[in-house]
Scaffold this motif. Structure first.
Motif, PDB file in Angstrom:
ATOM      1  N   ALA A 350      -9.867  -8.706  -5.849  1.00 22.09           N
ATOM      2  CA  ALA A 350      -8.545  -9.275  -5.605  1.00 22.09           C
ATOM      3  C   ALA A 350      -8.024  -9.934  -6.880  1.00 22.09           C
ATOM      4  O   ALA A 350      -8.790 -10.402  -7.726  1.00 22.09           O
ATOM      5  CB  ALA A 350      -8.623 -10.297  -4.481  1.00 22.09           C
ATOM      6  N   ARG A 351      -6.707  -9.966  -7.020  1.00 20.72           N
ATOM      7  CA  ARG A 351      -6.091 -10.590  -8.196  1.00 20.72           C
ATOM      8  C   ARG A 351      -5.966 -12.099  -7.976  1.00 20.72           C
ATOM      9  O   ARG A 351      -5.346 -12.550  -7.010  1.00 20.72           O
ATOM     10  CB  ARG A 351      -4.702  -9.984  -8.430  1.00 20.72           C
ATOM     11  CG  ARG A 351      -3.960 -10.667  -9.569  1.00 20.72           C
ATOM     12  CD  ARG A 351      -2.610 -10.062  -9.951  1.00 20.72           C
ATOM     13  NE  ARG A 351      -1.886  -9.355  -8.963  1.00 20.72           N
ATOM     14  CZ  ARG A 351      -0.601  -9.575  -8.640  1.00 20.72           C
ATOM     15  NH1 ARG A 351       0.078 -10.545  -9.237  1.00 20.72           N
ATOM     16  NH2 ARG A 351       0.009  -8.831  -7.737  1.00 20.72           N
ATOM     17  N   ASP A 376      -2.999  -8.651  -4.147  1.00 23.32           N
ATOM     18  CA  ASP A 376      -3.617  -7.316  -4.149  1.00 23.32           C
ATOM     19  C   ASP A 376      -4.868  -7.319  -3.286  1.00 23.32           C
ATOM     20  O   ASP A 376      -5.922  -6.777  -3.660  1.00 23.32           O
ATOM     21  CB  ASP A 376      -3.949  -6.868  -5.578  1.00 23.32           C
ATOM     22  CG  ASP A 376      -2.722  -6.844  -6.483  1.00 23.32           C
ATOM     23  OD1 ASP A 376      -1.600  -6.768  -5.944  1.00 23.32           O
ATOM     24  OD2 ASP A 376      -2.888  -6.939  -7.709  1.00 23.32           O
ATOM     25  N   VAL A 377      -4.746  -7.921  -2.129  1.00 27.30           N
ATOM     26  CA  VAL A 377      -5.876  -8.053  -1.207  1.00 27.30           C
ATOM     27  C   VAL A 377      -5.825  -6.943  -0.163  1.00 27.30           C
ATOM     28  O   VAL A 377      -4.772  -6.696   0.439  1.00 27.30           O
ATOM     29  CB  VAL A 377      -5.863  -9.429  -0.513  1.00 27.30           C
ATOM     30  CG1 VAL A 377      -6.964  -9.527   0.533  1.00 27.30           C
ATOM     31  CG2 VAL A 377      -6.004 -10.546  -1.543  1.00 27.30           C
ATOM     32  N   ILE A 396      -1.157 -10.050   1.379  1.00 23.34           N
ATOM     33  CA  ILE A 396      -1.444  -8.642   1.668  1.00 23.34           C
ATOM     34  C   ILE A 396      -0.126  -7.895   1.821  1.00 23.34           C
ATOM     35  O   ILE A 396       0.782  -8.350   2.529  1.00 23.34           O
ATOM     36  CB  ILE A 396      -2.273  -8.515   2.962  1.00 23.34           C
ATOM     37  CG1 ILE A 396      -3.574  -9.322   2.839  1.00 23.34           C
ATOM     38  CG2 ILE A 396      -2.569  -7.063   3.291  1.00 23.34           C
ATOM     39  CD1 ILE A 396      -4.350  -9.449   4.135  1.00 23.34           C
ATOM     40  N   ALA A 397      -0.012  -6.747   1.191  1.00 24.66           N
ATOM     41  CA  ALA A 397       1.212  -5.938   1.275  1.00 24.66           C
ATOM     42  C   ALA A 397       1.172  -5.033   2.512  1.00 24.66           C
ATOM     43  O   ALA A 397       0.122  -4.535   2.900  1.00 24.66           O
ATOM     44  CB  ALA A 397       1.364  -5.083   0.020  1.00 24.66           C
ATOM     45  N   TYR A 398       2.354  -4.844   3.124  1.00 26.27           N
ATOM     46  CA  TYR A 398       2.460  -3.866   4.214  1.00 26.27           C
ATOM     47  C   TYR A 398       3.637  -2.936   3.942  1.00 26.27           C
ATOM     48  O   TYR A 398       4.568  -3.276   3.203  1.00 26.27           O
ATOM     49  CB  TYR A 398       2.600  -4.561   5.564  1.00 26.27           C
ATOM     50  CG  TYR A 398       3.875  -5.348   5.794  1.00 26.27           C
ATOM     51  CD1 TYR A 398       5.063  -4.728   6.197  1.00 26.27           C
ATOM     52  CD2 TYR A 398       3.902  -6.736   5.632  1.00 26.27           C
ATOM     53  CE1 TYR A 398       6.222  -5.450   6.421  1.00 26.27           C
ATOM     54  CE2 TYR A 398       5.061  -7.467   5.854  1.00 26.27           C
ATOM     55  CZ  TYR A 398       6.212  -6.813   6.254  1.00 26.27           C
ATOM     56  OH  TYR A 398       7.368  -7.536   6.471  1.00 26.27           O
ATOM     57  N   GLU A 399       3.589  -1.743   4.568  1.00 22.55           N
ATOM     58  CA  GLU A 399       4.601  -0.712   4.312  1.00 22.55           C
ATOM     59  C   GLU A 399       5.816  -0.854   5.220  1.00 22.55           C
ATOM     60  O   GLU A 399       6.953  -0.727   4.772  1.00 22.55           O
ATOM     61  CB  GLU A 399       3.983   0.684   4.487  1.00 22.55           C
ATOM     62  CG  GLU A 399       2.780   0.946   3.586  1.00 22.55           C
ATOM     63  CD  GLU A 399       3.102   0.816   2.104  1.00 22.55           C
ATOM     64  OE1 GLU A 399       4.273   1.063   1.720  1.00 22.55           O
ATOM     65  OE2 GLU A 399       2.204   0.442   1.333  1.00 22.55           O
ATOM     66  N   ASP A 400       5.582  -1.061   6.511  1.00 24.85           N
ATOM     67  CA  ASP A 400       6.674  -1.227   7.469  1.00 24.85           C
ATOM     68  C   ASP A 400       6.189  -2.172   8.571  1.00 24.85           C
ATOM     69  O   ASP A 400       5.057  -2.669   8.529  1.00 24.85           O
ATOM     70  CB  ASP A 400       7.138   0.118   8.041  1.00 24.85           C
ATOM     71  CG  ASP A 400       6.000   0.921   8.675  1.00 24.85           C
ATOM     72  OD1 ASP A 400       5.011   0.303   9.129  1.00 24.85           O
ATOM     73  OD2 ASP A 400       6.090   2.159   8.714  1.00 24.85           O
ATOM     74  N   GLU A 401       7.051  -2.424   9.554  1.00 26.10           N
ATOM     75  CA  GLU A 401       6.700  -3.410  10.572  1.00 26.10           C
ATOM     76  C   GLU A 401       5.480  -2.998  11.389  1.00 26.10           C
ATOM     77  O   GLU A 401       4.654  -3.830  11.753  1.00 26.10           O
ATOM     78  CB  GLU A 401       7.897  -3.671  11.481  1.00 26.10           C
ATOM     79  CG  GLU A 401       9.023  -4.421  10.771  1.00 26.10           C
ATOM     80  CD  GLU A 401      10.220  -4.652  11.662  1.00 26.10           C
ATOM     81  OE1 GLU A 401      10.192  -4.184  12.830  1.00 26.10           O
ATOM     82  OE2 GLU A 401      11.184  -5.298  11.214  1.00 26.10           O
ATOM     83  N   ASP A 402       5.363  -1.703  11.694  1.00 26.51           N
ATOM     84  CA  ASP A 402       4.190  -1.241  12.434  1.00 26.51           C
ATOM     85  C   ASP A 402       2.916  -1.519  11.633  1.00 26.51           C
ATOM     86  O   ASP A 402       1.889  -1.917  12.203  1.00 26.51           O
ATOM     87  CB  ASP A 402       4.293   0.258  12.736  1.00 26.51           C
ATOM     88  CG  ASP A 402       5.343   0.568  13.791  1.00 26.51           C
ATOM     89  OD1 ASP A 402       5.732  -0.360  14.538  1.00 26.51           O
ATOM     90  OD2 ASP A 402       5.776   1.725  13.871  1.00 26.51           O
TER      91      ASP A 402
END
Length: 480
Positions: A350-351, A376-377, A396-402
């Motif tokens: 992780a950063r 970047d976890v 934590i990054a996510y792409e869309d709501e789902d």
């Protein structure tokens, strides 16, 4: 320095079975704050015996609910009168920042009032109308006390955790042994003083500071009818196994690894304004802390930068300083545990955005940890899955709501969480999909009228309000 050299057993300060006193050290500078007697198994046996006799032969279980309510309302008034003293003692023994312990005092009043209202509104006995008009039998449903309750609490928020259990247990007519952590011997000694004043009959309640081995002796005791526990999931599993073997009633409020979902339309200024209170309250030593921050991919670096700015702006230091937001960990082993997790995060790749395993400069004495943020976890990393119980956040990054909902639910825990959005109704729709016992929207505080507790490995049962009161009641049906 405060000294409690006796144990509060059945409403009376009593000589302990061992004369040895436990030293309570300041987490800030390791100075001696106080000393207190600690319960041993023999003391537990005495407390259970008087609680058993008080329940089986005493007056409290058969006292009219209105009279029980009046006694617990008096306890609330007595506590309010000593709120400043209580907050100061918790800060001294726990290292919790003064702003937190003081701000928590009105919350204790609201928590108690929700239980008192639930008891006032409860139909303690009611006759059910038969569903079949031709029925010749009618049913009388009674709500009665379970018996002797062992209430076992952790160290991080001693008054809140204690009152969340003993108020509903006593309102229901039970007798109680409250087992507290050795580190909280001073604040819960104050609680025992209040319990001695409020008008409870002899034998109704004991307050015992004790270690884990003595705690296991209590929950395993054959004359205990119900266990109410708050603490780690590992300890909760052990207690659940004991309860299962003996068929005791049990409620468990356990750990968490809660997620704060920042939706794409969220007002970042409002999020950052509430971030410290949602994610880092009580030095991060809070089961409801939202330590996983889920950010949309297209705003990811913006969120990371905002979180970094907030965390770096928080003053770390002497918990008695009014400007301090984050104080020390409660013990050296807890300090080392948190620092070890920071090392684990670095090794996992992780950063490190801010903070790190080093002790804050100038705070080498005491049990301090540098507030830390990782970016970047991956949600599979240990720092994203395991409860750290310190001032460590992961973004934590996510792409869309789902994907956000999937990540939020991808945890063995399900205690709390949050959703941030400019559209309240949309946030509510997302909240409905998150598998946790409590979800806050845009940093709203947790209320006390609704149930509080966890899904999955975050526990069994609920506290607060009617649901919390109901946890300490048995249902009896009499047919006539």
């Amino acid at each position: 320095m405060i000294t409690y050299d006796k144990l509060f057993i059945g409403g009376t300060w009593t000589e302990p079975s061992s004369p040895d006193l436990f030293d309570i050290l300041s987490p800030h500078d390791e100075s001696l704050v106080g000393r207190a007697a600690q319960a041993r198994p023999a003391d537990v046996d005495r407390a259970v015996a008087v609680a058993r006799a008080a329940f089986d032969e005493g007056t409290w279980p058969n006292t009219p609910p209105a009279e029980r309510i009046a006694v617990l309302r008096r306890l609330n008034v007595l506590r309010e009168a000593r709120a400043e003293q209580i907050a100061a003692v918790i800060t001294a023994e726990n290292g919790s920042a003064g702003w937190f312990t003081r701000a928590g005092q009105p919350s204790l009043t609201r928590q108690a009032n929700a239980y008192l209202k639930a008891a006032e509104d409860l139909a303690w006995e009611e006759t059910l109308a038969p569903t079949d008009p031709a029925a010749t039998v009618r049913s009388v449903v009674r709500r009665e006390a379970i018996g002797v309750v062992a209430a076992v609490i952790p160290w991080n928020s001693p008054f809140s955790a204690s009152l969340a259990k003993i108020i509903p247990a006593l309102l229901a007519g039970n007798t109680v042994i409250l087992k507290v952590s050795p580190e909280n011997s001073l604040s819960t000694g104050l609680l025992a003083d209040l319990l001695a004043e409020c008008g409870l009959p002899a034998g109704t309640i004991s307050v015992l500071p004790a270690d884990r081995e003595t705690s296991e002796h209590l929950v395993s005791h054959p004359d205990v009818d119900k266990i109410a526990f708050t603490g780690s999931t590992g300890a909760g599993r052990r207690i659940a196994s004991i309860a299962g073997q003996q068929l005791k009633r049990v409620s468990l409020e356990l750990g968490g690894k809660s997620a704060a979902i920042v939706l794409p339309d969220a007002d970042l200024a409002k999020f950052t304004a509430g971030l410290a209170f949602s994610c880092l309250l009580n030095n991060g030593e809070a089961c409801i802390a939202q330590t996983r921050i889920l950010a949309p991919r297209r705003r990811y670096e913006e969120v990371v930068a905002a979180v970094k700015q907030v965390v770096e702006s928080l003053k770390v230091g002497d918990p008695q300083d009014p400007d301090t937001f984050i104080g020390p960990m409660i013990r050296r082993d807890q300090q080392q545990r948190v620092r070890d997790y920071i090392e684990i995060g670095i090794k996992e790749g992780a950063r490190l955005v801010t903070g790190g395993p080093q002790v804050p400069v100038g705070l080498e004495q005491g049990y301090y940890v540098t507030p830390t943020v990782f970016a970047d976890v991956d949600n599979a990393m240990r720092i994203a899955q395991e409860e750290i119980f310190g001032p460590v956040l992961v973004v934590i990054a996510y792409e869309d709501e789902d994907d956000a909902v999937r990540i939020a639910n991808d945890s063995e825990y399900g205690l709390s969480g949050g959703v941030w959005s400019a559209d309240e109704q949309h946030a509510l729709a997302i909240a409905r999909r998150v598998r946790t016992g409590t979800v806050t929207i845009n940093g709203a505080p947790i209320g006390f009228d609704g149930p509080f507790g966890g899904f999955k490995a975050s526990g069994l049962g609920r506290e607060y309000g009617f649901a919390g009161l109901n946890t300490y009641l048995e249902y009896k049906t009499v047919t006539i």
